[in-house]
Design an enzyme around this catalytic site. Structure first.
Site, short mmCIF file in Angstrom:
data_model
loop_
_atom_site.label_atom_id
_atom_site.label_comp_id
_atom_site.label_asym_id
_atom_site.label_seq_id
_atom_site.Cartn_x
_atom_site.Cartn_y
_atom_site.Cartn_z
N LYS A 130 63.31 -16.72 67.71
CA LYS A 130 62.40 -15.59 67.92
C LYS A 130 62.25 -14.74 66.66
O LYS A 130 61.44 -13.80 66.65
CB LYS A 130 62.88 -14.75 69.10
CG LYS A 130 62.80 -15.48 70.44
CD LYS A 130 63.28 -14.60 71.57
CE LYS A 130 63.19 -15.33 72.91
NZ LYS A 130 64.09 -16.48 73.00
N LYS A 165 62.28 -9.60 76.35
CA LYS A 165 63.14 -10.77 76.50
C LYS A 165 64.33 -10.69 75.55
O LYS A 165 64.28 -10.03 74.51
CB LYS A 165 62.36 -12.06 76.27
CG LYS A 165 61.51 -12.12 75.01
CD LYS A 165 60.62 -13.37 75.05
CE LYS A 165 59.60 -13.38 73.93
NZ LYS A 165 58.70 -14.56 73.99
N ARG A 215 53.11 -26.13 74.55
CA ARG A 215 54.23 -26.61 73.75
C ARG A 215 53.67 -27.65 72.78
O ARG A 215 53.12 -28.67 73.20
CB ARG A 215 55.32 -27.21 74.63
CG ARG A 215 56.40 -28.03 73.91
CD ARG A 215 57.11 -27.34 72.77
NE ARG A 215 57.77 -26.10 73.13
CZ ARG A 215 59.04 -26.03 73.54
NH1 ARG A 215 59.75 -27.14 73.67
NH2 ARG A 215 59.57 -24.86 73.82
N ARG A 229 51.95 -25.86 79.66
CA ARG A 229 52.95 -25.54 80.69
C ARG A 229 52.39 -24.36 81.48
O ARG A 229 52.25 -23.27 80.94
CB ARG A 229 54.29 -25.20 80.05
CG ARG A 229 54.86 -26.34 79.22
CD ARG A 229 56.11 -25.90 78.47
NE ARG A 229 55.82 -24.78 77.57
CZ ARG A 229 56.77 -24.14 76.88
NH1 ARG A 229 58.03 -24.50 76.97
NH2 ARG A 229 56.44 -23.14 76.07
N ARG A 237 56.43 -16.61 83.43
CA ARG A 237 57.16 -17.55 82.58
C ARG A 237 56.68 -18.97 82.86
O ARG A 237 56.59 -19.38 84.01
CB ARG A 237 58.67 -17.45 82.84
CG ARG A 237 59.25 -16.08 82.58
CD ARG A 237 60.71 -16.01 83.01
NE ARG A 237 60.85 -16.25 84.44
CZ ARG A 237 62.03 -16.43 85.04
NH1 ARG A 237 63.15 -16.40 84.34
NH2 ARG A 237 62.10 -16.64 86.34
N ASP A 277 55.58 -22.65 70.52
CA ASP A 277 54.92 -22.18 71.74
C ASP A 277 53.73 -21.32 71.36
O ASP A 277 53.86 -20.39 70.55
CB ASP A 277 55.89 -21.39 72.60
CG ASP A 277 57.06 -22.24 73.09
OD1 ASP A 277 56.90 -23.48 73.14
OD2 ASP A 277 58.12 -21.67 73.40
N GLU A 285 56.94 -18.50 69.77
CA GLU A 285 58.28 -18.94 69.39
C GLU A 285 58.19 -20.21 68.55
O GLU A 285 57.24 -20.99 68.67
CB GLU A 285 59.16 -19.21 70.62
CG GLU A 285 59.54 -17.97 71.40
CD GLU A 285 60.63 -18.24 72.43
OE1 GLU A 285 61.37 -19.24 72.30
OE2 GLU A 285 60.74 -17.44 73.38
N ASN A 287 60.82 -23.22 68.15
CA ASN A 287 62.07 -23.72 68.73
C ASN A 287 62.69 -24.78 67.83
O ASN A 287 62.16 -25.89 67.69
CB ASN A 287 61.79 -24.29 70.12
CG ASN A 287 61.23 -23.24 71.07
OD1 ASN A 287 61.97 -22.45 71.63
ND2 ASN A 287 59.91 -23.22 71.22
#
Length: 321
Positions: A130, A165, A215, A229, A237, A277, A285, A287
């Site tokens: 993040k 978050k 994603r 997603r 979420r 994302d 984000e 990842n």
């Protein structure tokens, strides 16, 4: 397709016997390596050690099968030297991104120049998922990282509904949508700050998340593809860990441009498999720790990301990383 005959690969991961082989990206990576001729080992971060100049692991040799209920066979654990006995280490255990995770990254970093570690632990440690997007603020929604309630209040007043978050969480855990009149806001901050010493991430809410959170997978700097997603009804979420539904989606020019802008940085920093994302053209984000989505991308598009990863690793091995 480069073969991996005689290659020795160790996976630092959560226990292989517990994975869902239809969804688990680490299983897909390991199975592809075995198909190409590699010898496989697994061990957990608790089995990693430094001993008088050596980085070692108490590991299990393993053989995989693409069979539900009988997908792995182990031999007895033995001590392996991650320099002398192993050619590639995959650091694939799930977060939390805590001091235990950081310590494991420090130990694996000592293999640099001797054993290829994916993803490069120096940068996994230095680029929390993040925080690294902050280098690309022009791609992000309005974002604050803070612990001071006065500062967070001011951000909320500017942006209205926000997402709060944990800075080092994963899998969608602990993510809250806070409307301007939400009476739980103060209690929520109290809960966050009582349970850990870190700041939180606060972002302006993107309403388009109801249509999905993409994603996008990047392999050694190259775009592999992406899928959507979609959150469950009543949810904000979209993570699959909390019930998000994966679906086919066409990447937009903006999505592709984001992946292409990030690619050179990820390649230069040894990040073999990365999942970014993107919501409504905004990067949220990057990842690096144990990104998922390999099965979904293959199912929707036919792109074999696991094969792409091993092709990329073969190239790096030939040029000594």
């Amino acid at each position: 397709m480069p073969d991996l005959q005689n290659l020795r690969v160790a996976f630092q991961m959560d226990p292989m016997e517990g994975v869902n082989i239809a969804e688990d990206t680490t299983f897909a990576l390991a199975l592809e390596a075995q198909r190409r001729g590699a010898t496989l080992f697994d061990y957990g971060p608790q089995h990693l050690a430094y001993d008088a100049g050596r980085v070692i692991a108490h590991a299990r040799p393993m053989t995989l099968r693409d069979t539900v209920g009988d997908h792995v066979r182990f031999e007895d654990r033995r001590i392996i030297d991650l320099t002398d006995d192993i050619d590639v280490v995959w650091m694939r255990q799930d977060p939390p991104f805590d001091m235990a995770y950081i310590t494991a990254a420090h130990l694996l970093e000592r293999l640099k120049g001797q054993t290829l570690v994916a993803n490069d632990p120096q940068w996994v440690r230095s680029l929390p998922e993040k925080i690294v997007p902050l280098d690309y603020v022009h791609l992000m929604p309005p974002t604050m990282i803070a612990r001071d309630p006065v500062m967070i209040d001011a951000f909320r007043k500017r942006h209205g509904t926000v997402i709060i978050k944990p800075l080092y969480g994963n899998g969608g855990a602990g993510i809250f949508k806070i409307a301007p009149d939400d009476s739980n806001y103060s209690s929520l901050l109290e809960m966050f700050f009582a349970s850990n010493p870190e700041p939180v991430m606060v972002q302006a809410f993107i309403p388009e998340v109801s249509a999905g959170d993409k994603r996008i997978l990047i392999v050694d700097g190259q775009l592999a593809g992406g899928f959507n997603r979609v959150p469950l009804k009543g949810e904000t979420r979209s993570n699959m860990h909390v019930g998000g539904i994966a679906e086919l989606v066409e990447l937009t020019d903006t999505d592709i441009a984001i992946a292409e802008e990030l690619g050179p940085m990820l390649h230069a920093r040894g990040q073999i498999l990365v999942g970014i994302d993107v919501i409504a053209g905004r990067l949220t984000e990057i990842n690096l720790t144990s990104p998922t989505g390999v099965h979904e991308l293959k199912r929707f598009t036919g792109v074999d990301t696991a094969a792409m990863c091993w092709d990329a690793i073969a190239v790096r091995l030939k040029r000594n990383f």
